[in-house]
Design a protein around this motif. Structure first.
Motif, PDB file in Angstrom:
ATOM      1  N   MET A   1       6.102  59.623  89.868  1.00  0.00           N
ATOM      2  CA  MET A   1       5.691  60.450  88.754  1.00  0.00           C
ATOM      3  C   MET A   1       6.810  61.361  88.238  1.00  0.00           C
ATOM      4  SD  MET A   1       3.228  60.604  86.885  1.00  0.00           S
ATOM      5  CE  MET A   1       2.011  61.455  86.010  1.00  0.00           C
ATOM      6  N   PRO A   2       7.652  61.931  89.135  1.00  0.00           N
ATOM      7  CA  PRO A   2       8.729  62.781  88.621  1.00  0.00           C
ATOM      8  C   PRO A   2       9.699  62.013  87.720  1.00  0.00           C
ATOM      9  CG  PRO A   2       8.536  63.037  91.002  1.00  0.00           C
ATOM     10  CD  PRO A   2       7.623  61.936  90.596  1.00  0.00           C
ATOM     11  N   VAL A   3       9.887  60.725  87.994  1.00  0.00           N
ATOM     12  CA  VAL A   3      10.800  59.936  87.173  1.00  0.00           C
ATOM     13  C   VAL A   3      10.248  59.805  85.756  1.00  0.00           C
ATOM     14  CG1 VAL A   3      11.854  57.669  86.882  1.00  0.00           C
ATOM     15  CG2 VAL A   3      11.727  58.690  89.147  1.00  0.00           C
ATOM     16  N   LEU A   4       8.958  59.518  85.645  1.00  0.00           N
ATOM     17  CA  LEU A   4       8.353  59.398  84.313  1.00  0.00           C
ATOM     18  C   LEU A   4       8.383  60.729  83.568  1.00  0.00           C
ATOM     19  CD1 LEU A   4       5.305  57.078  85.028  1.00  0.00           C
ATOM     20  CD2 LEU A   4       7.487  56.497  83.984  1.00  0.00           C
ATOM     21  N   THR A   5       8.150  61.811  84.287  1.00  0.00           N
ATOM     22  CA  THR A   5       8.218  63.133  83.665  1.00  0.00           C
ATOM     23  C   THR A   5       9.628  63.409  83.171  1.00  0.00           C
ATOM     24  OG1 THR A   5       6.504  63.885  85.186  1.00  0.00           O
ATOM     25  CG2 THR A   5       7.761  65.577  84.058  1.00  0.00           C
ATOM     26  N   HIS A   6      10.615  63.055  83.980  1.00  0.00           N
ATOM     27  CA  HIS A   6      12.012  63.259  83.586  1.00  0.00           C
ATOM     28  C   HIS A   6      12.366  62.412  82.356  1.00  0.00           C
ATOM     29  CE1 HIS A   6      16.294  63.927  83.850  1.00  0.00           C
ATOM     30  NE2 HIS A   6      16.483  62.627  83.894  1.00  0.00           N
ATOM     31  N   LEU A   7      11.971  61.146  82.363  1.00  0.00           N
ATOM     32  CA  LEU A   7      12.252  60.283  81.212  1.00  0.00           C
ATOM     33  C   LEU A   7      11.567  60.793  79.949  1.00  0.00           C
ATOM     34  CD1 LEU A   7      12.081  56.741  82.843  1.00  0.00           C
ATOM     35  CD2 LEU A   7      14.109  57.992  82.087  1.00  0.00           C
ATOM     36  N   ALA A   8      10.350  61.270  80.094  1.00  0.00           N
ATOM     37  CA  ALA A   8       9.646  61.842  78.932  1.00  0.00           C
ATOM     38  C   ALA A   8      10.367  63.082  78.419  1.00  0.00           C
ATOM     39  CB  ALA A   8       8.200  62.168  79.302  1.00  0.00           C
ATOM     40  N   VAL A  43      29.718  72.888  66.782  1.00  0.00           N
ATOM     41  CA  VAL A  43      28.802  73.734  67.543  1.00  0.00           C
ATOM     42  C   VAL A  43      27.625  72.930  68.087  1.00  0.00           C
ATOM     43  CG1 VAL A  43      27.173  75.657  67.324  1.00  0.00           C
ATOM     44  CG2 VAL A  43      29.453  75.852  66.350  1.00  0.00           C
ATOM     45  N   MET A  44      27.107  72.010  67.306  1.00  0.00           N
ATOM     46  CA  MET A  44      25.888  71.287  67.690  1.00  0.00           C
ATOM     47  C   MET A  44      26.110  70.343  68.868  1.00  0.00           C
ATOM     48  SD  MET A  44      23.391  72.308  65.819  1.00  0.00           S
ATOM     49  CE  MET A  44      22.146  71.068  66.055  1.00  0.00           C
ATOM     50  N   VAL A  45      27.210  69.634  68.896  1.00  0.00           N
ATOM     51  CA  VAL A  45      27.426  68.640  69.959  1.00  0.00           C
ATOM     52  C   VAL A  45      27.505  69.306  71.340  1.00  0.00           C
ATOM     53  CG1 VAL A  45      28.994  66.881  70.835  1.00  0.00           C
ATOM     54  CG2 VAL A  45      28.407  66.927  68.413  1.00  0.00           C
ATOM     55  N   PRO A  46      28.323  70.343  71.541  1.00  0.00           N
ATOM     56  CA  PRO A  46      28.337  70.974  72.872  1.00  0.00           C
ATOM     57  C   PRO A  46      26.985  71.586  73.260  1.00  0.00           C
ATOM     58  CG  PRO A  46      30.270  71.631  71.638  1.00  0.00           C
ATOM     59  CD  PRO A  46      29.373  70.901  70.687  1.00  0.00           C
ATOM     60  N   LEU A  47      26.280  72.154  72.292  1.00  0.00           N
ATOM     61  CA  LEU A  47      24.962  72.713  72.602  1.00  0.00           C
ATOM     62  C   LEU A  47      23.979  71.619  73.017  1.00  0.00           C
ATOM     63  CD1 LEU A  47      24.498  75.473  69.880  1.00  0.00           C
ATOM     64  CD2 LEU A  47      24.910  75.770  72.325  1.00  0.00           C
ATOM     65  N   ALA A  48      24.067  70.477  72.363  1.00  0.00           N
ATOM     66  CA  ALA A  48      23.182  69.363  72.714  1.00  0.00           C
ATOM     67  C   ALA A  48      23.504  68.845  74.114  1.00  0.00           C
ATOM     68  CB  ALA A  48      23.322  68.246  71.685  1.00  0.00           C
ATOM     69  N   VAL A  49      24.774  68.708  74.424  1.00  0.00           N
ATOM     70  CA  VAL A  49      25.153  68.244  75.762  1.00  0.00           C
ATOM     71  C   VAL A  49      24.724  69.282  76.800  1.00  0.00           C
ATOM     72  CG1 VAL A  49      27.095  67.667  77.272  1.00  0.00           C
ATOM     73  CG2 VAL A  49      27.024  66.782  74.943  1.00  0.00           C
ATOM     74  N   TYR A  50      24.852  70.556  76.487  1.00  0.00           N
ATOM     75  CA  TYR A  50      24.434  71.599  77.420  1.00  0.00           C
ATOM     76  C   TYR A  50      22.921  71.545  77.662  1.00  0.00           C
ATOM     77  CZ  TYR A  50      23.794  76.038  79.737  1.00  0.00           C
ATOM     78  OH  TYR A  50      23.455  76.999  80.636  1.00  0.00           O
ATOM     79  N   ALA A  51      22.144  71.224  76.649  1.00  0.00           N
ATOM     80  CA  ALA A  51      20.699  71.076  76.835  1.00  0.00           C
ATOM     81  C   ALA A  51      20.407  69.962  77.839  1.00  0.00           C
ATOM     82  CB  ALA A  51      20.023  70.786  75.494  1.00  0.00           C
ATOM     83  N   PHE A  52      21.164  68.875  77.764  1.00  0.00           N
ATOM     84  CA  PHE A  52      20.981  67.789  78.731  1.00  0.00           C
ATOM     85  C   PHE A  52      21.490  68.185  80.125  1.00  0.00           C
ATOM     86  CE2 PHE A  52      20.664  64.978  74.935  1.00  0.00           C
ATOM     87  CZ  PHE A  52      19.391  64.520  75.201  1.00  0.00           C
ATOM     88  N   VAL A  53      22.507  69.050  80.183  1.00  0.00           N
ATOM     89  CA  VAL A  53      22.980  69.544  81.483  1.00  0.00           C
ATOM     90  C   VAL A  53      21.862  70.334  82.158  1.00  0.00           C
ATOM     91  CG1 VAL A  53      24.535  71.221  82.572  1.00  0.00           C
ATOM     92  CG2 VAL A  53      25.438  69.530  80.997  1.00  0.00           C
ATOM     93  N   CYS A  54      21.198  71.174  81.406  1.00  0.00           N
ATOM     94  CA  CYS A  54      20.079  71.947  81.964  1.00  0.00           C
ATOM     95  C   CYS A  54      18.977  71.016  82.456  1.00  0.00           C
ATOM     96  CB  CYS A  54      19.533  72.918  80.919  1.00  0.00           C
ATOM     97  SG  CYS A  54      20.712  74.201  80.467  1.00  0.00           S
ATOM     98  N   LEU A  55      18.688  69.997  81.697  1.00  0.00           N
ATOM     99  CA  LEU A  55      17.664  69.034  82.098  1.00  0.00           C
ATOM    100  C   LEU A  55      18.112  68.251  83.326  1.00  0.00           C
ATOM    101  CD1 LEU A  55      14.954  67.714  81.415  1.00  0.00           C
ATOM    102  CD2 LEU A  55      16.213  66.091  80.024  1.00  0.00           C
ATOM    103  N   GLY A  56      19.369  67.857  83.366  1.00  0.00           N
ATOM    104  CA  GLY A  56      19.886  67.117  84.511  1.00  0.00           C
ATOM    105  C   GLY A  56      19.898  67.948  85.780  1.00  0.00           C
ATOM    106  N   ALA A  57      20.155  69.243  85.653  1.00  0.00           N
ATOM    107  CA  ALA A  57      20.149  70.120  86.822  1.00  0.00           C
ATOM    108  C   ALA A  57      18.753  70.185  87.436  1.00  0.00           C
ATOM    109  CB  ALA A  57      20.627  71.512  86.427  1.00  0.00           C
ATOM    110  N   ALA A  58      17.747  70.090  86.610  1.00  0.00           N
ATOM    111  CA  ALA A  58      16.369  70.101  87.110  1.00  0.00           C
ATOM    112  C   ALA A  58      15.991  68.771  87.752  1.00  0.00           C
ATOM    113  CB  ALA A  58      15.416  70.420  85.971  1.00  0.00           C
ATOM    114  N   ALA A  59      16.771  67.733  87.510  1.00  0.00           N
ATOM    115  CA  ALA A  59      16.438  66.392  88.010  1.00  0.00           C
ATOM    116  C   ALA A  59      17.378  65.944  89.119  1.00  0.00           C
ATOM    117  CB  ALA A  59      16.481  65.409  86.852  1.00  0.00           C
ATOM    118  N   ARG A  60      17.998  66.872  89.812  1.00  0.00           N
ATOM    119  CA  ARG A  60      18.966  66.517  90.861  1.00  0.00           C
ATOM    120  C   ARG A  60      18.362  65.626  91.940  1.00  0.00           C
ATOM    121  NH1 ARG A  60      23.837  69.459  90.564  1.00  0.00           N
ATOM    122  NH2 ARG A  60      23.684  71.259  89.213  1.00  0.00           N
TER     123      ARG A  60
END
Length: 125
Positions: A1-8, A43-60
């Motif tokens: 279930m965590p995988v599906l939540t992460h993908l969503a 400005v937008m590209v680094p902010l977008a990548v940082y948003a994914f970094v935050c999400l990836g940190a939660a999915a360690r």
């Protein structure tokens, strides 16, 4: 279930970022100010990548690559880059694009041959 939540979550954040970036780039592009467009992209590209970094940190726990700091940034950049590339859709066969005949590139052919072909075809209705 965590995988599906992460993908969503990746899908949701990616969709939201795509909409936001599209809107910002369109506004900056139509403003007629090249500096605004460049700043928006810068400005937008680094902010977008940082948003994914935050999400990836939660999915360690479910994404092994994100357990290292460099791996986290590599994963986030890859998700952003592949998502952006995927926005363009599947690649078209060489020599065609969306069913439009492309120029052959022979020396005697005018450079605007594909455009003239498309205009001729569209005017026939």
């Amino acid at each position: 279930m965590p995988v599906l939540t992460h993908l969503a979550a990746v899908w949701f954040i990616g969709s939201a970022l795509t909409a936001l970036q599209f809107y910002a780039v369109i506004l900056a592009g139509f403003s007629g100010n090249t500096a605004a467009l460049v700043i928006t992209l810068a400005v937008m590209v680094p902010l977008a990548v940082y948003a994914f970094v935050c999400l990836g940190a939660a999915a360690r726990s479910i994404v092994p690559l994100t357990r290292r700091a460099r791996g986290l940034w590599a994963w986030a950049s890859g998700v952003y880059g592949l998502g952006t590339a995927g926005l363009g859709g599947p690649p078209h066969p060489v020599g065609t694009q969306a069913g439009v005949r492309r120029g052959t590139g022979h020396p005697g052919e005018p450079a605007d041959a594909p455009l003239r072909f498309w205009l001729d075809a569209s005017s026939r209705g």
